[in-house]
Design a protein around this motif. Structure first.
Motif, PDB file in Angstrom:
ATOM      1  N   UNK A 199       0.834  -1.206   0.000  1.00  0.00           N
ATOM      2  CA  UNK A 199       0.000   0.000   0.000  1.00  0.00           C
ATOM      3  C   UNK A 199       0.871   1.259   0.000  1.00  0.00           C
ATOM      4  N   UNK A 200       1.902   1.267   0.844  1.00  0.00           N
ATOM      5  CA  UNK A 200       2.794   2.429   0.903  1.00  0.00           C
ATOM      6  C   UNK A 200       3.485   2.640  -0.440  1.00  0.00           C
ATOM      7  N   UNK A 201       3.972   1.564  -1.042  1.00  0.00           N
ATOM      8  CA  UNK A 201       4.612   1.664  -2.352  1.00  0.00           C
ATOM      9  C   UNK A 201       3.638   2.169  -3.408  1.00  0.00           C
ATOM     10  N   UNK A 202       2.388   1.758  -3.282  1.00  0.00           N
ATOM     11  CA  UNK A 202       1.365   2.212  -4.226  1.00  0.00           C
ATOM     12  C   UNK A 202       1.224   3.728  -4.184  1.00  0.00           C
ATOM     13  N   UNK A 203       1.127   4.293  -2.986  1.00  0.00           N
ATOM     14  CA  UNK A 203       0.971   5.742  -2.869  1.00  0.00           C
ATOM     15  C   UNK A 203       2.224   6.475  -3.337  1.00  0.00           C
ATOM     16  N   UNK A 204       3.396   5.917  -3.041  1.00  0.00           N
ATOM     17  CA  UNK A 204       4.643   6.500  -3.544  1.00  0.00           C
ATOM     18  C   UNK A 204       4.635   6.527  -5.076  1.00  0.00           C
ATOM     19  N   UNK A 205       4.216   5.422  -5.677  1.00  0.00           N
ATOM     20  CA  UNK A 205       4.210   5.329  -7.135  1.00  0.00           C
ATOM     21  C   UNK A 205       3.206   6.290  -7.750  1.00  0.00           C
ATOM     22  N   UNK A 206       2.050   6.455  -7.113  1.00  0.00           N
ATOM     23  CA  UNK A 206       1.061   7.425  -7.601  1.00  0.00           C
ATOM     24  C   UNK A 206       1.631   8.838  -7.576  1.00  0.00           C
ATOM     25  N   UNK A 207       2.311   9.180  -6.491  1.00  0.00           N
ATOM     26  CA  UNK A 207       2.916  10.501  -6.394  1.00  0.00           C
ATOM     27  C   UNK A 207       4.015  10.676  -7.445  1.00  0.00           C
ATOM     28  N   UNK A 208       4.808   9.621  -7.666  1.00  0.00           N
ATOM     29  CA  UNK A 208       5.876   9.700  -8.662  1.00  0.00           C
ATOM     30  C   UNK A 208       5.305   9.898 -10.060  1.00  0.00           C
ATOM     31  N   UNK A 209       4.182   9.245 -10.354  1.00  0.00           N
ATOM     32  CA  UNK A 209       3.565   9.367 -11.677  1.00  0.00           C
ATOM     33  C   UNK A 209       3.064  10.779 -11.931  1.00  0.00           C
ATOM     34  N   UNK A 210       2.697  11.498 -10.858  1.00  0.00           N
ATOM     35  CA  UNK A 210       2.184  12.862 -10.995  1.00  0.00           C
ATOM     36  C   UNK A 210       3.242  13.920 -10.688  1.00  0.00           C
ATOM     37  N   UNK A 211       4.491  13.523 -10.516  1.00  0.00           N
ATOM     38  CA  UNK A 211       5.517  14.450 -10.036  1.00  0.00           C
ATOM     39  C   UNK A 211       5.837  15.562 -11.026  1.00  0.00           C
ATOM     40  N   UNK A 212       5.599  15.341 -12.323  1.00  0.00           N
ATOM     41  CA  UNK A 212       5.921  16.362 -13.316  1.00  0.00           C
ATOM     42  C   UNK A 212       4.753  17.309 -13.596  1.00  0.00           C
ATOM     43  N   UNK A 213       3.620  17.066 -12.958  1.00  0.00           N
ATOM     44  CA  UNK A 213       2.438  17.887 -13.209  1.00  0.00           C
ATOM     45  C   UNK A 213       2.389  19.076 -12.256  1.00  0.00           C
ATOM     46  N   UNK A 214       1.703  20.127 -12.674  1.00  0.00           N
ATOM     47  CA  UNK A 214       1.527  21.280 -11.790  1.00  0.00           C
ATOM     48  C   UNK A 214       0.663  20.917 -10.596  1.00  0.00           C
ATOM     49  N   UNK A 215      -0.309  20.054 -10.834  1.00  0.00           N
ATOM     50  CA  UNK A 215      -1.176  19.580  -9.747  1.00  0.00           C
ATOM     51  C   UNK A 215      -0.643  18.241  -9.236  1.00  0.00           C
ATOM     52  N   UNK A 216       0.436  18.315  -8.472  1.00  0.00           N
ATOM     53  CA  UNK A 216       1.039  17.097  -7.945  1.00  0.00           C
ATOM     54  C   UNK A 216       0.178  16.524  -6.825  1.00  0.00           C
ATOM     55  N   UNK A 217       0.294  15.218  -6.631  1.00  0.00           N
ATOM     56  CA  UNK A 217      -0.442  14.559  -5.553  1.00  0.00           C
ATOM     57  C   UNK A 217       0.461  14.389  -4.334  1.00  0.00           C
ATOM     58  N   UNK A 218      -0.157  14.254  -3.180  1.00  0.00           N
ATOM     59  CA  UNK A 218       0.586  14.050  -1.921  1.00  0.00           C
ATOM     60  C   UNK A 218      -0.008  12.885  -1.144  1.00  0.00           C
ATOM     61  N   UNK A 219      -0.285  11.805  -1.858  1.00  0.00           N
ATOM     62  CA  UNK A 219      -0.932  10.665  -1.218  1.00  0.00           C
ATOM     63  C   UNK A 219      -0.053  10.040  -0.140  1.00  0.00           C
ATOM     64  N   UNK A 220       1.251  10.050  -0.340  1.00  0.00           N
ATOM     65  CA  UNK A 220       2.136   9.462   0.671  1.00  0.00           C
ATOM     66  C   UNK A 220       2.005  10.203   1.992  1.00  0.00           C
ATOM     67  N   UNK A 221       2.024  11.531   1.930  1.00  0.00           N
ATOM     68  CA  UNK A 221       1.877  12.329   3.148  1.00  0.00           C
ATOM     69  C   UNK A 221       0.481  12.203   3.740  1.00  0.00           C
ATOM     70  N   UNK A 222      -0.513  12.082   2.865  1.00  0.00           N
ATOM     71  CA  UNK A 222      -1.895  12.027   3.331  1.00  0.00           C
ATOM     72  C   UNK A 222      -2.235  10.709   4.023  1.00  0.00           C
ATOM     73  N   UNK A 223      -1.691   9.606   3.518  1.00  0.00           N
ATOM     74  CA  UNK A 223      -2.160   8.301   3.984  1.00  0.00           C
ATOM     75  C   UNK A 223      -1.108   7.460   4.701  1.00  0.00           C
ATOM     76  N   UNK A 224       0.171   7.602   4.347  1.00  0.00           N
ATOM     77  CA  UNK A 224       1.202   6.738   4.929  1.00  0.00           C
ATOM     78  C   UNK A 224       1.793   7.439   6.142  1.00  0.00           C
ATOM     79  N   UNK A 225       1.332   7.047   7.302  1.00  0.00           N
ATOM     80  CA  UNK A 225       1.789   7.630   8.564  1.00  0.00           C
ATOM     81  C   UNK A 225       2.268   6.515   9.491  1.00  0.00           C
ATOM     82  N   UNK A 226       2.953   6.900  10.544  1.00  0.00           N
ATOM     83  CA  UNK A 226       3.511   5.905  11.459  1.00  0.00           C
ATOM     84  C   UNK A 226       2.422   5.036  12.082  1.00  0.00           C
ATOM     85  N   UNK A 227       1.226   5.618  12.255  1.00  0.00           N
ATOM     86  CA  UNK A 227       0.139   4.865  12.872  1.00  0.00           C
ATOM     87  C   UNK A 227      -0.801   4.233  11.847  1.00  0.00           C
TER      88      UNK A 227
END
Length: 274
Positions: A199-227
């Motif tokens: 799941x964590x890798x999935x969100x990282x990959x989604x963010x990487x796929x959108x990294x060149x866009x002006x509207x970048x995603x932040x799914x890793x920060x939004x969903x992947x937390x210590x808890x």
């Protein structure tokens, strides 16, 4: 190296498919046309540039040129079969997921809600399978097996390179349709067989796929937390995949799976297909 393969981002350009079932679906109409075997061979082939003058260079220089042989991509029968299967898999997966259909968002909310409810109730993998709404979902999967070093990853990437990774939709016909469609994601299988890592890798990959866009995603920060737990990550993953119209998820290096945790992960992948 990054475990996430990345691809190109394109603006949507629609063409009417030859198959009636595919028409009227922007997720499908924005894909490249279905390719013949000859077109697939031309697309997947790559041969480093060659000049006869290079034969006259000193041997210690030619040794460096010889390293370019590893870049050669010469499609054979298995590559053509893989290209054809993935072409069908992606399109039939989209066939029952038309984002313009009246019940699309309702179906997404219902499915994610059922996943979340099942996880909160501590359901077994079998309990977590989501039954598609009519018409029955056409999503499926395939397994691509071979001995280590035979070229499975390279062959898969040859096919994926024939598709944009992200398609940006703005308008479809005379109606507004704003969406970033992720055609494929390529993840490396975690050696511990951990669903949370997937799941964590999935969100990282989604963010990487959108990294060149002006509207970048932040799914890793939004969903992947210590808890974060699997109970919270899986529903979020399902919703993000649905909203971005994920067409294909590739899980590479499955031989890294250890016996412990592998059965749970494979059951999770069945959930994801459903």
């Amino acid at each position: 190296t990054s475990p996430f393969a990345s691809g190109n981002v394109v603006e949507a350009s629609y063409s009417e498919p030859e198959i009636p079932r595919y028409r009227g679906n922007p997720f499908i109409e924005a894909l490249p046309p279905i390719r013949s075997a000859e077109e697939a061979v031309e697309l997947m082939s790559y041969y480093p540039p060659y000049s006869a003058e290079e034969r006259r260079l000193p041997s210690h220089v030619r040794q460096h040129l010889a390293a370019g042989l590893s870049e050669i991509r010469h499609p054979v029968g298995v590559h053509l079969e893989l290209e054809s299967r993935l072409s069908r898999l992606i399109r039939w997966g989209y066939a029952s997921r038309n984002p313009l259909s009246r019940g699309f968002q309702e179906s997404v909310n219902e499915s994610v809600g059922r996943i979340q409810e099942a996880h909160e109730n501590g359901g077994t993998p079998q309990d977590l399978l989501i039954q598609p709404r009519p018409p029955r979902g056409a999503a499926t999967g395939l397994t691509f097996l071979g001995t280590t070093g035979i070229g499975k990853t390279a062959g898969m990437q040859m096919v994926l390179d024939g598709y944009p990774q992200v398609v940006i939709h703005s308008n479809y016909g005379d109606r507004s349709f704003t969406r970033s469609q992720v055609v494929w994601l390529n993840l490396q299988c975690p050696s511990d067989g951990s669903i949370k890592t997937v799941c964590a890798n999935f969100f990282h990959a989604m963010d990487a796929a959108h990294s060149t866009l002006r509207t970048q995603t932040n799914y890793t920060l939004d969903f992947v937390k210590s808890r974060s737990t699997v109970r919270t990550l899986v529903p979020s993953m399902a919703r993000v995949a649905a909203q971005h119209g994920l067409g294909l998820l590739v899980l590479d290096e499955v031989q890294d799976l250890r016996q412990r945790g592998s059965r749970e992960l494979l059951s999770f992948l069945v959930q994801l297909v459903n």
